[in-house]
Design a protein around this motif. Structure first.
Motif, PDB file in Angstrom:
ATOM      1  N   GLY A   1      13.754  76.085  42.460  1.00 51.43           N
ATOM      2  CA  GLY A   1      12.348  75.540  42.199  1.00 51.43           C
ATOM      3  C   GLY A   1      12.437  74.164  43.909  1.00 51.43           C
ATOM      4  O   GLY A   1      11.489  74.612  44.399  1.00 51.43           O
ATOM      5  N   CYS A   2      13.532  73.786  44.005  1.00 51.92           N
ATOM      6  CA  CYS A   2      13.032  72.785  45.582  1.00 51.92           C
ATOM      7  C   CYS A   2      12.674  74.045  46.240  1.00 51.92           C
ATOM      8  O   CYS A   2      12.144  73.353  47.657  1.00 51.92           O
ATOM      9  CB  CYS A   2      14.664  72.521  45.753  1.00 51.92           C
ATOM     10  SG  CYS A   2      15.103  70.807  44.264  1.00 51.92           S
ATOM     11  N   VAL A   3      13.515  75.567  46.719  1.00 52.28           N
ATOM     12  CA  VAL A   3      13.124  76.776  47.994  1.00 52.28           C
ATOM     13  C   VAL A   3      11.318  76.700  48.142  1.00 52.28           C
ATOM     14  O   VAL A   3      10.439  76.600  48.329  1.00 52.28           O
ATOM     15  CB  VAL A   3      13.759  76.954  47.743  1.00 52.28           C
ATOM     16  CG1 VAL A   3      13.527  78.598  48.972  1.00 52.28           C
ATOM     17  CG2 VAL A   3      15.724  77.425  48.265  1.00 52.28           C
ATOM     18  N   MET A   4      11.192  76.122  46.740  1.00 54.14           N
ATOM     19  CA  MET A   4       8.933  76.887  46.519  1.00 54.14           C
ATOM     20  C   MET A   4       8.761  75.546  46.512  1.00 54.14           C
ATOM     21  O   MET A   4       7.570  75.823  47.422  1.00 54.14           O
ATOM     22  CB  MET A   4       8.819  77.491  44.976  1.00 54.14           C
ATOM     23  CG  MET A   4       7.543  78.506  45.047  1.00 54.14           C
ATOM     24  SD  MET A   4       7.908  80.022  46.080  1.00 54.14           S
ATOM     25  CE  MET A   4       6.317  79.290  47.021  1.00 54.14           C
ATOM     26  N   VAL A   5       9.479  74.687  46.320  1.00 54.99           N
ATOM     27  CA  VAL A   5       8.199  73.447  46.448  1.00 54.99           C
ATOM     28  C   VAL A   5       8.358  73.032  47.998  1.00 54.99           C
ATOM     29  O   VAL A   5       7.271  72.876  48.827  1.00 54.99           O
ATOM     30  CB  VAL A   5       8.828  72.026  45.963  1.00 54.99           C
ATOM     31  CG1 VAL A   5       8.390  70.896  46.746  1.00 54.99           C
ATOM     32  CG2 VAL A   5       8.891  72.518  44.096  1.00 54.99           C
ATOM     33  N   ALA A   6       9.011  73.339  48.536  1.00 59.42           N
ATOM     34  CA  ALA A   6       9.738  73.065  50.177  1.00 59.42           C
ATOM     35  C   ALA A   6       8.592  74.282  51.027  1.00 59.42           C
ATOM     36  O   ALA A   6       7.783  73.827  51.667  1.00 59.42           O
ATOM     37  CB  ALA A   6      10.604  73.276  50.874  1.00 59.42           C
ATOM     38  N   THR A   7       8.736  75.271  50.615  1.00 62.25           N
ATOM     39  CA  THR A   7       7.613  76.859  51.127  1.00 62.25           C
ATOM     40  C   THR A   7       6.040  76.246  50.869  1.00 62.25           C
ATOM     41  O   THR A   7       5.580  76.411  52.028  1.00 62.25           O
ATOM     42  CB  THR A   7       7.956  77.952  50.355  1.00 62.25           C
ATOM     43  OG1 THR A   7       9.418  77.694  50.348  1.00 62.25           O
ATOM     44  CG2 THR A   7       7.796  79.113  50.862  1.00 62.25           C
ATOM     45  N   LEU A   8       5.970  75.546  49.732  1.00 63.85           N
ATOM     46  CA  LEU A   8       4.429  75.615  48.921  1.00 63.85           C
ATOM     47  C   LEU A   8       4.538  74.531  50.121  1.00 63.85           C
ATOM     48  O   LEU A   8       3.290  74.511  51.128  1.00 63.85           O
ATOM     49  CB  LEU A   8       4.628  75.108  48.021  1.00 63.85           C
ATOM     50  CG  LEU A   8       2.525  75.029  47.386  1.00 63.85           C
ATOM     51  CD1 LEU A   8       2.546  76.018  47.540  1.00 63.85           C
ATOM     52  CD2 LEU A   8       3.203  73.796  46.096  1.00 63.85           C
ATOM     53  N   ILE A   9       4.583  73.110  50.364  1.00 66.84           N
ATOM     54  CA  ILE A   9       4.464  72.100  51.213  1.00 66.84           C
ATOM     55  C   ILE A   9       3.923  72.818  52.330  1.00 66.84           C
ATOM     56  O   ILE A   9       3.348  72.173  53.467  1.00 66.84           O
ATOM     57  CB  ILE A   9       5.309  71.517  51.483  1.00 66.84           C
ATOM     58  CG1 ILE A   9       5.384  70.248  49.298  1.00 66.84           C
ATOM     59  CG2 ILE A   9       4.835  69.933  51.906  1.00 66.84           C
ATOM     60  CD1 ILE A   9       6.354  69.491  49.234  1.00 66.84           C
ATOM     61  N   TYR A  10       5.647  73.285  52.890  1.00 64.89           N
ATOM     62  CA  TYR A  10       5.601  73.956  54.483  1.00 64.89           C
ATOM     63  C   TYR A  10       4.145  74.639  54.782  1.00 64.89           C
ATOM     64  O   TYR A  10       3.419  74.735  55.605  1.00 64.89           O
ATOM     65  CB  TYR A  10       6.796  74.245  54.884  1.00 64.89           C
ATOM     66  CG  TYR A  10       6.173  75.200  56.192  1.00 64.89           C
ATOM     67  CD1 TYR A  10       6.795  74.069  57.487  1.00 64.89           C
ATOM     68  CD2 TYR A  10       6.542  76.933  56.201  1.00 64.89           C
ATOM     69  CE1 TYR A  10       6.822  74.790  58.505  1.00 64.89           C
ATOM     70  CE2 TYR A  10       6.619  76.908  57.599  1.00 64.89           C
ATOM     71  CZ  TYR A  10       6.594  76.129  58.924  1.00 64.89           C
ATOM     72  OH  TYR A  10       6.409  77.250  60.499  1.00 64.89           O
ATOM     73  N   THR A  11       3.830  75.525  53.771  1.00 67.75           N
ATOM     74  CA  THR A  11       2.893  76.815  54.190  1.00 67.75           C
ATOM     75  C   THR A  11       1.495  75.659  54.371  1.00 67.75           C
ATOM     76  O   THR A  11       0.423  76.037  54.979  1.00 67.75           O
ATOM     77  CB  THR A  11       2.213  77.811  52.728  1.00 67.75           C
ATOM     78  OG1 THR A  11       3.985  78.464  53.040  1.00 67.75           O
ATOM     79  CG2 THR A  11       1.711  79.225  53.854  1.00 67.75           C
ATOM     80  N   ILE A  12       1.552  75.089  53.083  1.00 64.64           N
ATOM     81  CA  ILE A  12      -0.093  74.323  53.180  1.00 64.64           C
ATOM     82  C   ILE A  12      -0.197  73.466  54.470  1.00 64.64           C
ATOM     83  O   ILE A  12      -1.040  73.780  55.448  1.00 64.64           O
ATOM     84  CB  ILE A  12      -0.031  73.175  52.028  1.00 64.64           C
ATOM     85  CG1 ILE A  12      -0.432  74.126  50.713  1.00 64.64           C
ATOM     86  CG2 ILE A  12      -1.317  72.190  51.972  1.00 64.64           C
ATOM     87  CD1 ILE A  12      -0.144  73.691  49.293  1.00 64.64           C
TER      88      ILE A  12
END
Length: 255
Positions: free
Chosen positions: A18-29
């Protein structure tokens, strides 16, 4: 003791994912802006999103079953649609923390899958029949297979560098975190490591087409009059639940 360790490992795994996906989402935005742009919707991105949301639907059906009422079930389903594997991981971790120490020691995955209020409400009103579930997931599997073949024919191979935009990469990470969730269920269901590994490889390669095939296959192990939620459980747990179902029906007949 082993089951208690398993429960802890599952909490750690899905918290980390879940933390990996949150970080991925923030980074991609931050590097590529918001995803709501027409130029992002290439043929392979569209196919990936269809694949993604069929798996989300499968997980969402479990969430609706798991929740005690339609309001919370629909709320979680909306969050699944909007935030994908972040919601999946958050929901699973939340449910794992709700398990009692006794549940964790006995069989944490069984009690994670099981409806919180265990069967009484489900016996009164079943959301799906086994036959309708077979039809639904057969259609979804065919839709995904057709989408895959059509995209291959019209847009060529997906293994091209230009396709891997930041948002495509983020979508694939999101997709494969949900595949990991389904893979844990497959490992729980299968009686041998060999068959579990074969199904996981198929899930990685063919995504929701494999998800649908696997679910339909499991549904064919049930009778048409069986409660459809039994598909969630391993054969030993399924036998136990079916026995309780028969006892309940007998008691109703006597009354």
């Amino acid at each position: 003791m082993a089951n208690s360790v398993l429960a802890l490992c599952l909490k750690s795994l899905f918290s980390a994912l879940g933390c990996v996906m949150v970080a991925t989402l923030i980074y991609t935005i931050s590097i590529d802006g918001l995803p709501f742009r027409k130029d992002l919707l290439t043929p392979w991105m569209a196919a990936t999103l269809i694949d993604f949301y069929i798996n989300i639907l499968a997980i969402g059906v479990w969430v609706l079953y798991k929740e005690g009422n339609w309001v919370s079930g629909i709320l979680w389903s909306v969050l699944l649609v909007c935030f994908g594997s972040i919601t999946t991981c958050g929901y699973i971790v939340l449910q794992l923390f709700k398990l009692s120490p006794e549940d964790s020691l006995q069989d944490p995955i069984h009690f994670l899958l099981l409806h919180d209020k265990t069967k009484n409400e489900l016996r009164k009103k079943r959301m799906f029949s086994v036959v309708s579930a077979r039809v639904l997931f057969s259609i979804l599997g065919c839709v995904m297979l057709g989408t895959l073949l059509y995209t291959l024919v019209t847009d060529g191979s997906p293994f091209r560098k230009e396709l891997f935009t930041p948002w495509m990469t983020a979508t694939l990470i999101d997709f494969y975190i949900n595949v990991t969730v389904i893979s844990v269920w497959v490992v729980y269901k299968e009686t041998s490591w060999t068959s579990a590994i074969v199904w996981i490889v198929l899930l990685v390669c063919f995504g929701s087409t494999t998800t649908c095939v696997y679910i339909v296959r499991q549904l064919f192990y049930l009778g048409s009059e069986d409660p459809v939620y039994l598909v969630l459980f391993g054969s030993s747990n399924r036998a136990e639940n079916m026995y309780e179902e028969i006892i309940h029906q007998d008691s109703n007949t006597r009354v």
